[in-house]
Design an enzyme around this catalytic site. Sequence first.
Site, PDB file in Angstrom:
ATOM      1  CG  ASN A   9      26.031  -6.480  67.717  1.00 15.97           C
ATOM      2  OD1 ASN A   9      26.275  -5.281  67.872  1.00 15.97           O
ATOM      3  ND2 ASN A   9      26.974  -7.412  67.632  1.00 15.97           N
ATOM      4  CD1 TRP A  10      21.077  -2.240  65.583  1.00 17.73           C
ATOM      5  CD2 TRP A  10      21.238  -0.012  65.881  1.00 17.73           C
ATOM      6  NE1 TRP A  10      19.811  -1.741  65.688  1.00 17.73           N
ATOM      7  CE2 TRP A  10      19.868  -0.379  65.871  1.00 17.73           C
ATOM      8  CE3 TRP A  10      21.576   1.336  66.059  1.00 17.73           C
ATOM      9  CZ2 TRP A  10      18.849   0.572  66.025  1.00 17.73           C
ATOM     10  CZ3 TRP A  10      20.562   2.277  66.218  1.00 17.73           C
ATOM     11  CH2 TRP A  10      19.217   1.892  66.199  1.00 17.73           C
ATOM     12  CE  LYS A  11      28.097  -7.675  64.272  1.00 14.21           C
ATOM     13  NZ  LYS A  11      28.842  -8.742  63.629  1.00 14.21           N
ATOM     14  CG  HIS A  95      30.482  -9.557  69.419  1.00 14.19           C
ATOM     15  ND1 HIS A  95      31.316  -9.650  68.330  1.00 14.19           N
ATOM     16  CD2 HIS A  95      29.231  -9.816  68.962  1.00 14.19           C
ATOM     17  CE1 HIS A  95      30.581  -9.956  67.263  1.00 14.19           C
ATOM     18  NE2 HIS A  95      29.318 -10.060  67.618  1.00 14.19           N
ATOM     19  CD  GLU A  97      32.180  -8.242  65.032  1.00 13.70           C
ATOM     20  OE1 GLU A  97      31.662  -7.203  65.494  1.00 13.70           O
ATOM     21  OE2 GLU A  97      31.606  -8.967  64.180  1.00 13.70           O
ATOM     22  CD  GLU A 166      26.980 -13.526  68.125  1.00 13.11           C
ATOM     23  OE1 GLU A 166      25.989 -13.114  67.524  1.00 13.11           O
ATOM     24  OE2 GLU A 166      27.992 -12.830  68.323  1.00 13.11           O
ATOM     25  N   GLY A 172      28.521 -12.618  60.130  1.00 10.38           N
ATOM     26  CA  GLY A 172      28.677 -11.708  59.002  1.00 10.38           C
ATOM     27  C   GLY A 172      29.106 -12.393  57.718  1.00 10.38           C
ATOM     28  CB  SER A 210      24.689 -15.635  58.906  1.00  8.86           C
ATOM     29  OG  SER A 210      25.957 -15.048  58.633  1.00  8.86           O
ATOM     30  N   GLY A 231      23.046  -9.437  63.830  1.00  6.24           N
ATOM     31  CA  GLY A 231      23.895  -8.339  63.381  1.00  6.24           C
ATOM     32  C   GLY A 231      23.308  -7.677  62.149  1.00  6.24           C
ATOM     33  N   GLY A 232      23.788  -8.084  60.979  1.00  6.65           N
ATOM     34  CA  GLY A 232      23.388  -7.458  59.717  1.00  6.65           C
ATOM     35  C   GLY A 232      21.891  -7.244  59.561  1.00  6.65           C
TER      36      GLY A 232
END
Length: 248
Positions: A9-11, A95, A97, A166, A172, A210, A231-232
């Site tokens: 997930n590049w966001k 998600h 967010e 999640e 994150g 994470s 993600g990251g």
Amino acid sequence: MKRKLIAGNWKMNGSLAANEALVGALLAGAGEPGCEAALCVPAAYLAQVRGLLGNSTAFALGAQDLSAHESGAYTGEISAAMLKDFGVRYCLVGHSERRQYHGETDAVVTLKAQRALAAGITPIVCVGETLAEREAGQTEAVVRRQLAAVIHTNGHCISEIVVAYEPVWAIGTGKTATPEQAQQVHAVLRAQLQAASAQAGRIHILYGGSMNAANAAELLAQPDIDGGLIGGASLKAPDFLAIMAAAR
Ligand code: PGA
């Protein structure tokens, strides 16, 4: 046995140049992966990444959100059919967010999952509790409520979804759920899916929050963890490839 699924997930990250370098490194390093993999990229870059992936079968194309509406006067929205036009195979739905910053309710998330399924796109339905909810002992109730909404509306299609657990407090933050904490929730979700569908065994339940090259193997070794939503670490080719390697 189903292969694990590792979805990046590049966001809201990337640029034409950065994407080219990242996808190039992923393609160069992936070989014949022993898992399924997907890249959920910003909508603006779907066409570019699809072009960069070419005929590669190592990575499927994914989006991060879609409209709950089919078409029409919804300025700024992107429909499931449009995503399909660009070869999108997976789409994140709900998600945390989106729930947190864009007010997406269980009802909206459910509709989005339905739109994706109707267009032949696999929704990756995200569920997870906040820290306050975990501390109040509400984790199971929260994730069960979030998933129940989607199950209720999508009925027999439910075996076509992917679920991502999640925990919001792990996203994150560098704070990962322990493998035991994650497995406990995954088992709850698996049981809920099994009660809804005889095909529940084929549903991937991903862990996200994470996950990285160092902790992936231990998380992925849990019986009900069928992959990861990253993600990251999905923005760094060596890290994402290492997670894919841990998913063999
Ligand atoms: P993270 O994000 O891996 O950076 O914690 C996961 C996600 O939000 O999907």
